[in-house]
Design a protein around this motif. Structure first.
Motif, PDB file in Angstrom:
ATOM      1  N   PRO A  94       9.497   4.305  -7.981  1.00  0.00           N
ATOM      2  CA  PRO A  94      10.774   5.017  -8.001  1.00  0.00           C
ATOM      3  C   PRO A  94      11.106   5.621  -6.639  1.00  0.00           C
ATOM      4  CG  PRO A  94       9.078   6.371  -8.984  1.00  0.00           C
ATOM      5  CD  PRO A  94       8.428   5.058  -8.611  1.00  0.00           C
ATOM      6  N   HIS A  95      12.358   5.512  -6.237  1.00  0.00           N
ATOM      7  CA  HIS A  95      12.815   6.088  -4.960  1.00  0.00           C
ATOM      8  C   HIS A  95      11.774   5.831  -3.870  1.00  0.00           C
ATOM      9  CE1 HIS A  95      15.935   7.910  -7.322  1.00  0.00           C
ATOM     10  NE2 HIS A  95      15.028   8.426  -8.112  1.00  0.00           N
ATOM     11  N   ALA A  96      11.508   4.572  -3.643  1.00  0.00           N
ATOM     12  CA  ALA A  96      10.389   4.120  -2.816  1.00  0.00           C
ATOM     13  C   ALA A  96      10.671   4.263  -1.318  1.00  0.00           C
ATOM     14  CB  ALA A  96      10.028   2.690  -3.174  1.00  0.00           C
ATOM     15  N   THR A  97      10.774   5.489  -0.862  1.00  0.00           N
ATOM     16  CA  THR A  97      11.008   5.785   0.543  1.00  0.00           C
ATOM     17  C   THR A  97       9.922   5.137   1.404  1.00  0.00           C
ATOM     18  OG1 THR A  97      11.993   7.889  -0.075  1.00  0.00           O
ATOM     19  CG2 THR A  97      11.307   7.654   2.220  1.00  0.00           C
ATOM     20  N   GLU A  98      10.344   4.448   2.441  1.00  0.00           N
ATOM     21  CA  GLU A  98       9.448   3.779   3.401  1.00  0.00           C
ATOM     22  C   GLU A  98       8.632   2.645   2.786  1.00  0.00           C
ATOM     23  OE1 GLU A  98       7.182   6.710   5.538  1.00  0.00           O
ATOM     24  OE2 GLU A  98       8.977   7.700   6.289  1.00  0.00           O
ATOM     25  N   HIS A  99       9.038   2.135   1.646  1.00  0.00           N
ATOM     26  CA  HIS A  99       8.345   0.998   1.044  1.00  0.00           C
ATOM     27  C   HIS A  99       8.718  -0.278   1.799  1.00  0.00           C
ATOM     28  CE1 HIS A  99       8.105  -2.197  -2.241  1.00  0.00           C
ATOM     29  NE2 HIS A  99       6.861  -1.909  -1.909  1.00  0.00           N
ATOM     30  N   SER A 100       7.716  -1.035   2.208  1.00  0.00           N
ATOM     31  CA  SER A 100       7.968  -2.299   2.899  1.00  0.00           C
ATOM     32  C   SER A 100       6.794  -3.242   2.689  1.00  0.00           C
ATOM     33  CB  SER A 100       8.190  -2.071   4.393  1.00  0.00           C
ATOM     34  OG  SER A 100       7.018  -1.575   4.990  1.00  0.00           O
ATOM     35  N   MET A 101       7.062  -4.526   2.903  1.00  0.00           N
ATOM     36  CA  MET A 101       6.010  -5.526   2.754  1.00  0.00           C
ATOM     37  C   MET A 101       6.355  -6.730   3.615  1.00  0.00           C
ATOM     38  SD  MET A 101       3.215  -6.747   1.627  1.00  0.00           S
ATOM     39  CE  MET A 101       2.614  -5.623   0.419  1.00  0.00           C
ATOM     40  N   VAL A 102       5.326  -7.298   4.246  1.00  0.00           N
ATOM     41  CA  VAL A 102       5.452  -8.553   4.986  1.00  0.00           C
ATOM     42  C   VAL A 102       4.368  -9.478   4.462  1.00  0.00           C
ATOM     43  CG1 VAL A 102       5.303  -9.666   7.239  1.00  0.00           C
ATOM     44  CG2 VAL A 102       6.310  -7.383   7.049  1.00  0.00           C
TER      45      VAL A 102
ATOM     46  N   TRP B  59      12.144  -4.378   2.734  1.00  0.00           N
ATOM     47  CA  TRP B  59      11.962  -2.955   2.988  1.00  0.00           C
ATOM     48  C   TRP B  59      13.065  -2.162   2.310  1.00  0.00           C
ATOM     49  CZ3 TRP B  59      13.373  -6.643   6.457  1.00  0.00           C
ATOM     50  CH2 TRP B  59      14.614  -6.514   7.056  1.00  0.00           C
ATOM     51  N   ALA B  60      12.715  -0.950   1.902  1.00  0.00           N
ATOM     52  CA  ALA B  60      13.666  -0.057   1.259  1.00  0.00           C
ATOM     53  C   ALA B  60      14.656   0.482   2.284  1.00  0.00           C
ATOM     54  CB  ALA B  60      12.918   1.109   0.605  1.00  0.00           C
ATOM     55  N   ASP B  61      15.880   0.716   1.835  1.00  0.00           N
ATOM     56  CA  ASP B  61      16.904   1.325   2.675  1.00  0.00           C
ATOM     57  C   ASP B  61      16.486   2.756   3.018  1.00  0.00           C
ATOM     58  OD1 ASP B  61      19.945   1.046   3.493  1.00  0.00           O
ATOM     59  OD2 ASP B  61      19.690   3.044   2.623  1.00  0.00           O
ATOM     60  N   ASP B  62      16.685   3.155   4.271  1.00  0.00           N
ATOM     61  CA  ASP B  62      16.296   4.509   4.690  1.00  0.00           C
ATOM     62  C   ASP B  62      17.097   5.595   3.983  1.00  0.00           C
ATOM     63  OD1 ASP B  62      14.334   3.607   6.437  1.00  0.00           O
ATOM     64  OD2 ASP B  62      15.697   3.567   8.162  1.00  0.00           O
ATOM     65  N   GLY B  63      18.402   5.383   3.814  1.00  0.00           N
ATOM     66  CA  GLY B  63      19.261   6.415   3.234  1.00  0.00           C
ATOM     67  C   GLY B  63      19.325   6.393   1.719  1.00  0.00           C
ATOM     68  N   ASP B  64      19.073   5.225   1.116  1.00  0.00           N
ATOM     69  CA  ASP B  64      19.177   5.060  -0.338  1.00  0.00           C
ATOM     70  C   ASP B  64      18.065   4.122  -0.803  1.00  0.00           C
ATOM     71  OD1 ASP B  64      20.142   5.136  -2.944  1.00  0.00           O
ATOM     72  OD2 ASP B  64      21.775   3.710  -2.567  1.00  0.00           O
TER      73      ASP B  64
ATOM     74  N   HIS C  55       0.832  -1.207   0.000  1.00  0.00           N
ATOM     75  CA  HIS C  55       0.000   0.000   0.000  1.00  0.00           C
ATOM     76  C   HIS C  55       0.863   1.252   0.000  1.00  0.00           C
ATOM     77  CE1 HIS C  55      -3.700  -2.204   0.414  1.00  0.00           C
ATOM     78  NE2 HIS C  55      -3.152  -2.920   1.380  1.00  0.00           N
ATOM     79  N   TRP C  56       2.067   1.129  -0.574  1.00  0.00           N
ATOM     80  CA  TRP C  56       2.973   2.261  -0.655  1.00  0.00           C
ATOM     81  C   TRP C  56       2.287   3.398  -1.391  1.00  0.00           C
ATOM     82  CZ3 TRP C  56       5.885   4.418  -4.879  1.00  0.00           C
ATOM     83  CH2 TRP C  56       6.876   5.310  -4.478  1.00  0.00           C
ATOM     84  N   LYS C  57       2.394   4.591  -0.828  1.00  0.00           N
ATOM     85  CA  LYS C  57       1.729   5.754  -1.429  1.00  0.00           C
ATOM     86  C   LYS C  57       2.382   6.084  -2.769  1.00  0.00           C
ATOM     87  CE  LYS C  57       0.297  10.437  -0.721  1.00  0.00           C
ATOM     88  NZ  LYS C  57       0.319  11.640   0.032  1.00  0.00           N
ATOM     89  N   LEU C  58       1.585   6.030  -3.824  1.00  0.00           N
ATOM     90  CA  LEU C  58       2.108   6.271  -5.163  1.00  0.00           C
ATOM     91  C   LEU C  58       2.519   7.721  -5.356  1.00  0.00           C
ATOM     92  CD1 LEU C  58      -0.367   4.249  -7.406  1.00  0.00           C
ATOM     93  CD2 LEU C  58       1.930   3.602  -6.686  1.00  0.00           C
ATOM     94  N   THR C  59       3.661   7.902  -6.007  1.00  0.00           N
ATOM     95  CA  THR C  59       4.116   9.224  -6.409  1.00  0.00           C
ATOM     96  C   THR C  59       3.657   9.441  -7.855  1.00  0.00           C
ATOM     97  OG1 THR C  59       6.214   8.307  -7.143  1.00  0.00           O
ATOM     98  CG2 THR C  59       6.112   9.106  -4.862  1.00  0.00           C
ATOM     99  N   PRO C  60       3.737  10.667  -8.377  1.00  0.00           N
ATOM    100  CA  PRO C  60       3.259  10.916  -9.744  1.00  0.00           C
ATOM    101  C   PRO C  60       3.946  10.069 -10.820  1.00  0.00           C
ATOM    102  CG  PRO C  60       3.537  12.988  -8.593  1.00  0.00           C
ATOM    103  CD  PRO C  60       4.101  11.917  -7.696  1.00  0.00           C
ATOM    104  N   ASP C  61       5.184   9.643 -10.602  1.00  0.00           N
ATOM    105  CA  ASP C  61       5.892   8.859 -11.618  1.00  0.00           C
ATOM    106  C   ASP C  61       5.890   7.353 -11.315  1.00  0.00           C
ATOM    107  OD1 ASP C  61       7.475   9.396  -9.424  1.00  0.00           O
ATOM    108  OD2 ASP C  61       9.306   9.712 -10.554  1.00  0.00           O
ATOM    109  N   ALA C  62       5.104   6.922 -10.352  1.00  0.00           N
ATOM    110  CA  ALA C  62       5.005   5.502 -10.007  1.00  0.00           C
ATOM    111  C   ALA C  62       3.848   4.851 -10.766  1.00  0.00           C
ATOM    112  CB  ALA C  62       4.786   5.347  -8.504  1.00  0.00           C
ATOM    113  N   ILE C  63       3.904   3.520 -10.826  1.00  0.00           N
ATOM    114  CA  ILE C  63       2.864   2.744 -11.520  1.00  0.00           C
ATOM    115  C   ILE C  63       2.455   1.581 -10.633  1.00  0.00           C
ATOM    116  CG2 ILE C  63       2.352   1.258 -13.499  1.00  0.00           C
ATOM    117  CD1 ILE C  63       4.608   2.799 -14.986  1.00  0.00           C
ATOM    118  N   ARG C  64       1.165   1.354 -10.529  1.00  0.00           N
ATOM    119  CA  ARG C  64       0.634   0.141  -9.873  1.00  0.00           C
ATOM    120  C   ARG C  64      -0.597  -0.259 -10.671  1.00  0.00           C
ATOM    121  NH1 ARG C  64      -1.159   1.666  -4.605  1.00  0.00           N
ATOM    122  NH2 ARG C  64       0.944   1.379  -3.823  1.00  0.00           N
TER     123      ARG C  64
END
Length: 130
Positions: free
Chosen positions: A44-52, A97-102, A6-15
């Motif tokens: 793209p640049h999926a800050t805070e993206h995670s899944m369990v 989960w995405a890396d916090d810094g990168d 349920h990662w919040k989509l950014t304008p350049d993301a696709i789901r």
């Protein structure tokens, strides 16, 4: 079918989640009866993206094109980086989960079908890791 995050989509993301009626048609067609997509996208640049997923009921392909992420599966931890292709088979409980810094930029594809395992047999995986 496993649902995407349920990662919040950014304008350049696709789901894109394929509608159930289309899935039913794909299962009938000779070219897709044994292997068909259920959902796909690009984060793209999926800050805070995670899944369990404790009940993974399809197959998942992840392709990291930038950044980093961490995957836990089979009681092991894997670092994911640019250029890595990850395949999580049906039934494999996992979390990532995405890396916090990168944070990673990732293409992803959920798929299913009786031919999924056959499709993946030709892929060379180091140490039988995802």
């Amino acid at each position: 079918m496993s649902r995407p995050s349920h990662w919040k989509l950014t304008p350049d993301a696709i789901r894109h989640i394929i509608p159930r009626t289309w899935m039913d048609e794909l299962k009938k067609h000779p070219l897709t009866t044994g292997l068909s997509p259920t959902s796909f996208g690009y984060y793209p640049h999926a800050t805070e993206h995670s899944m369990v997923r404790n009940a993974h009921d399809d197959w998942l392909l992840l392709y990291c094109v930038e950044g980093r992420a961490t995957l836990e599966a089979d009681e092991k931890t894997y670092s994911i980086k640019k250029g890595d292709l990850v395949i999580l088979p049906f039934g494999l409980n996992h979390k990532y989960w995405a890396d916090d810094g990168d944070p990673w930029s990732v293409y992803w594809l959920h798929f299913e079908g009786i031919r999924a395992n056959d499709f993946l047999q030709n892929l060379k995986r180091p140490d039988d890791s995802p």
